[in-house]
Design an enzyme around this catalytic site. Sequence first.
Site, PDB file in Angstrom:
ATOM      1  N   ASN A 151      14.294  63.445  39.397  1.00 28.96           N
ATOM      2  CA  ASN A 151      15.263  63.963  38.672  1.00 28.96           C
ATOM      3  C   ASN A 151      15.876  65.335  38.796  1.00 28.96           C
ATOM      4  O   ASN A 151      16.860  65.467  38.421  1.00 28.96           O
ATOM      5  CB  ASN A 151      15.138  63.146  36.985  1.00 28.96           C
ATOM      6  N   CYS A 282      12.908  62.970  31.172  1.00 29.17           N
ATOM      7  CA  CYS A 282      11.826  62.564  30.752  1.00 29.17           C
ATOM      8  C   CYS A 282      11.765  62.853  29.036  1.00 29.17           C
ATOM      9  O   CYS A 282      11.162  61.826  28.563  1.00 29.17           O
ATOM     10  CB  CYS A 282      10.633  63.269  31.268  1.00 29.17           C
ATOM     11  N   GLU A 453       4.563  73.965  30.858  1.00 31.36           N
ATOM     12  CA  GLU A 453       5.204  74.734  31.898  1.00 31.36           C
ATOM     13  C   GLU A 453       6.296  75.689  31.147  1.00 31.36           C
ATOM     14  O   GLU A 453       6.444  75.460  30.022  1.00 31.36           O
ATOM     15  CB  GLU A 453       6.115  73.764  32.842  1.00 31.36           C
TER      16      GLU A 453
END
Length: 479
Positions: A151, A282, A453
């Site tokens: 994505n 997500c 992240e």
Amino acid sequence: MQAQPRGSLYIGGAYVQGQGDDLPVLYPYDGSRIALLQEASADQVAQACAVAAQAQPEWAALAPVERGRVLLRAAAIIRERAEELARLETLDTGKPIQETRVADWPSGADALEFFGGLAATLTGSHIPLGQDWAYTVRIPLGVCAGIGAWNYPSQIACWKAAPALIMGNAMVFKPSEETPLGALKLAEILTDAGLPPGIFNVVQGRGAVGAALTTDPNVAKVSLTGSVPTGRRVYTAAAQGMRHVTMELGGKSPLIVFEDASLEDAVSAAILANFYSSGQICSNGTRVFVQRGIADAFLARLAARCADVRMGDPLDPETQHGPIINAAQADKIRAAIAAGQAQGARLVCGGPGQGPFIPPTVFADATDEMTITREEIFGPVMTVLTFDDEAEAIRRANATSFGLAAGVFTADLTRGHRVIAALQAGTAWINAYNLTPVQMPFGGVKSSGLGRENSAAAIEHYSQLKSVYVGMGPVEAPY
Ligand code: NDP
């Protein structure tokens, strides 16, 4: 073919032909073939990891600011080549160019800039022990494997590469078989920016290539962005070699809208939380809990705004809603829509669509037990649920094994913080949704993942501590 790269793989600072099966790259809008790549053979995966392992110590020996300069130069090149890269990303993913111009590569450049700039601040700690003392050093892990979803292919590659490289690691990255082009461009750009050969490598392939990476003896860490089932497999395989992991996995996140919220802002957020990138995100807030008193007004405004959406050719700057990545994913989304209808939810707008297009789709009158409320659809399908009070909204929002994201809309400051504190999510928003600036850690709890992240927190996931005790006096032994 409009986007054929000079080679399928990138190993040791140069393009290399793949020796595995063919990997056609299709433009999701019309199914035309834009490139033909070859997968990496098992030997090539091993070779990429070996090349990375050989190159890594010299890279790690540089002063962090020297590594930082390479990342900053790469970010500048990305910004200079913004239009060409946005077009490539649109061809690779089918996402509207009005999105890829502002979100995909630009957010990758943000990460390279952030970690490039952070380089000068990397330090350890000093621990006074009286006469003696100790200190800690953050050292690299070695070779990190990055495995991406389809994505946000270029953003994912940058989000993983930037913290890994700044800490002195080398990386072997495998993009999704659906979107293999962006990572190759990143490799090329990093080389142009002065990255030594072998520090960022790209191998292509389907799941088996990812599986080979996660068990390669040279790999010390695996960072995956993908679904929960793949995450379980990769985590299990990585554990055999005691490898570090970062798992950025799926979600079924709640967005809670209280009666006192700005209706227009809440509707805007629900649109951003469900339909950007045709819903293939997500962290999407796919369970929208709306307090009963405003539910009808919310649905009416949402349906009216969704009716205006412009679907079509993703390269047309006016297009707001693009195709689904491939036919299999579109089938999966349509099956979820059909299940919603069969289980008695009310279709407020949208529906199965045609060909690669599925319009923004909203269900109301759903229950918490329905498939559309429980399972990640990864498409433009929103389920609106009504609730009466705060405790009920929190209880129902948390009744899922996922825990990636959550959002709250309310004008009540204390309620906003109270509700967010009670929601089980790694990333949360108050009166906003799906904004992921690089300064803010991003990641999930529960089944949605491990590690973070972005932000300085990512540094911890691409390094390990070495503790050093320094004896300053005579050594006393019992005999
Ligand atoms: P998948 O889990 O199917 O695949 C993710 C990556 O893993 C792909 O590159 C895939 O290769 C690879 N892979 C598949 N099997 C294995 C294996 N056994 N070992 C190693 N690698 C393997 O996810 P999708 O690509 O379908 O992406 C959608 C999912 O990703 C959704 O669940 C979404 O929520 C999640 N996601 C999470 C994000 C986050 O940051 N939390 C962000 C974006 C997406 P291949 O595709 O070539 O088969």
